[in-house]
Enzyme design. Structure first.
Site, mmCIF file in Angstrom:
data_model
loop_
_atom_site.group_PDB
_atom_site.id
_atom_site.type_symbol
_atom_site.label_atom_id
_atom_site.label_comp_id
_atom_site.label_asym_id
_atom_site.label_seq_id
_atom_site.Cartn_x
_atom_site.Cartn_y
_atom_site.Cartn_z
ATOM 1 C CD GLU A 1 -53.977 -29.685 -63.970
ATOM 2 O OE1 GLU A 1 -53.015 -29.475 -64.736
ATOM 3 O OE2 GLU A 1 -54.302 -28.889 -63.061
ATOM 4 C CD GLU B 1 -49.107 -23.084 -63.898
ATOM 5 O OE1 GLU B 1 -50.349 -22.945 -64.021
ATOM 6 O OE2 GLU B 1 -48.468 -23.994 -64.461
ATOM 7 C CG HIS B 2 -52.265 -24.942 -60.194
ATOM 8 N ND1 HIS B 2 -53.558 -25.421 -60.237
ATOM 9 C CD2 HIS B 2 -51.715 -25.284 -61.384
ATOM 10 C CE1 HIS B 2 -53.782 -26.023 -61.394
ATOM 11 N NE2 HIS B 2 -52.666 -25.961 -62.102
ATOM 12 C CG HIS C 1 -48.561 -28.264 -62.596
ATOM 13 N ND1 HIS C 1 -49.519 -28.890 -61.821
ATOM 14 C CD2 HIS C 1 -49.230 -27.705 -63.637
ATOM 15 C CE1 HIS C 1 -50.702 -28.724 -62.378
ATOM 16 N NE2 HIS C 1 -50.561 -28.010 -63.477
#
Length: 431
Positions: free
Chosen positions: A142, A70-71, A67
């Site tokens: 997040e 991905e960012h 993840h």
């Protein structure tokens, strides 16, 4: 380029595997103005222990790295890729699941420019220690946001009970502690292993000319050099700890939230891609028959106040796991668990599972499927998620029609075992 006609749904899918290993799928839809491009890698949050490309030994990377990567791919030395898409009239997004990471754009103009931007930014990583440190605070916020979400905690609560040793139970974004350990070197290690074209798919759907589109893609990929693709070695997950039968959590909720889970055995899964999708579809039909909102079981539980409009269920099947969960808000978690489990365990004699009900439900499922094909967004997002070998989203109608009552009983026997159940409750803090 291979061409396959799906006459039942009046669609034609074009497929080609490029010399570098990238698998490309093109679906022309002449009646639509918008085009979607989805670039995906077979790499997700559970892939945290593997042999890096060019090495011999297994390594373990911090949780949440897929993840995090991905960012970071959107950030380049020249700026943010989102701005590039915006200037070209496109919107862009990305998402990471347990087993996949996908990058996408949607646009009505400048399709070639946006397609090449998608390919180029995903295939040109840029990570520095400074940018990595900056991102840790953003993703940390997040993670904390999701920790305050009762529905998110409910989902991962039951997964934690079913898979206490499997990386599946860890939040896709990781933890604040795990992402603090991530380095630029870790990102390049995972990128160079999992982002090889041989481990990726490109799917484009919309008002496109497949020959022209494929030429753009071929030309783009031929200008880039990639090492020879090595089959990825992922660490086989050894699960020694048994299912946790029950756990509880207190949060600031007004009513208790209950979820019942069933863990499936990998030994009971078929091997071929088509049979896997058939197995998954039959399981969806089984649960709709037993507890769908038109079933007598659902109506009885609803009228008795055991469930309400929040009640829902889903079946998940993917690489290295499959499970079902049944969740909802309820004033009486004990009755919720007792009644739902009783219905599931009694599936073999339940009058809801009949030829008449199955035929009606199959028609309903087909109708919903055909309606969904009017959404390019649905097709783009579901195509990669429902890719089982050579079997695709467009084989679903034929698979639905092929399922008989014996298939429903067969999948039930493969999953529904008393020892495979687990319960998880989020109770109000005042209790």
């Amino acid at each position: 380029m291979h061409k396959k006609d799906y006459q039942t749904i009046n669609e034609t899918l074009y497929t080609e595997v490029l010399d570098n290993g990238l698998t490309v799928y093109l679906l022309p839809k002449a009646d639509f103005h918008k085009t979607y491009g989805l670039f995906s890698t077979d790499y997700g949050s559970i892939d945290n222990e593997f042999v890096p490309n060019g090495q011999k030994d297994f390594v373990k990377v911090p949780d949440g790295l897929a993840h995090f990567l991905e960012h970071k791919l959107f950030e380049k030395e020249t700026g943010d890729v989102f701005q590039d898409f915006g200037k070209q009239g496109a919107s862009a997004n990305a998402f990471t699941s347990f087993t996949k990471t996908s990058y996408l754009f949607s646009a009505t103009t400048n399709i070639k420019e946006n397609l090449l931007t998608l390919l180029d930014f995903v295939q040109a990583p840029y990570f520095t220690e400074a940018t990595v440190e900056k991102e840790k605070g953003i993703i940390g916020q997040e993670i904390q946001m999701y920790e305050d979400d009762p529905n998110w905690r409910q989902f991962f609560g039951i997964i934690g009970n079913l898979y206490p040793e499997h990386p599946l139970h860890i939040d896709i974004a990781g933890t604040v502690e795990s992402i603090a350990e991530i380095t630029a070197e870790d990102l390049y290690l995972c990128y160079n292993t999992f982002y090889h074209p041989g481990n990726m798919t490109l799917f484009v759907v919309g008002n496109i000319d497949p020959e022209e589109m494929m030429t753009w893609i071929r030309d783009n990929q031929e200008q880039k050099e990639f090492p020879a693709f090595q089959p990825i070695q992922r660490k086989k997950i050894e699960e020694k700890q048994a299912i946790i039968p029950r756990s509880d959590l207190k949060m600031p909720v007004t009513r208790p939230k209950a979820v019942l889970g069933i863990k499936g055995s990998l030994d009971h899964l078929p091997e071929s891609g088509r049979e896997l999708l058939r197995f998954k579809t039959a399981m969806d039909l089984l649960f709709q028959l037993l507890l769908g909102n038109t079933s007598q079981n659902y109506l009885r539980l609803y009228n008795d106040g055991i469930i309400d409009d929040t009640f829902d269920f889903e079946y998940n099947l993917d690489r290295s796991y499959h499970f079902a969960d049944f969740a909802g808000d309820t004033d009486d978690p004990a009755s919720f668990f007792h009644e739902v489990q009783k219905i599931l365990l009694g599936y073999q004699k339940d009058p809801e599972i009949s030829q008449e009900n199955l035929s009606l439900l199959k028609k309903k499922m087909l109708g919903k499927y055909f309606q969904s094909l009017n959404s390019l967004e649905y097709i783009a997002n579901q195509f990669t998620q429902n890719l089982f070998g050579d079997t695709t989203l467009f084989d679903v109608p034929e698979i639905i029609q092929s399922i008989e009552l014996e298939d429903i009983y067969k999948v039930g026997a493969a999953l529904i075992q008393k020892e495979a159940f687990s319960e998880f409750v989020i109770a109000p803090e005042s209790e």
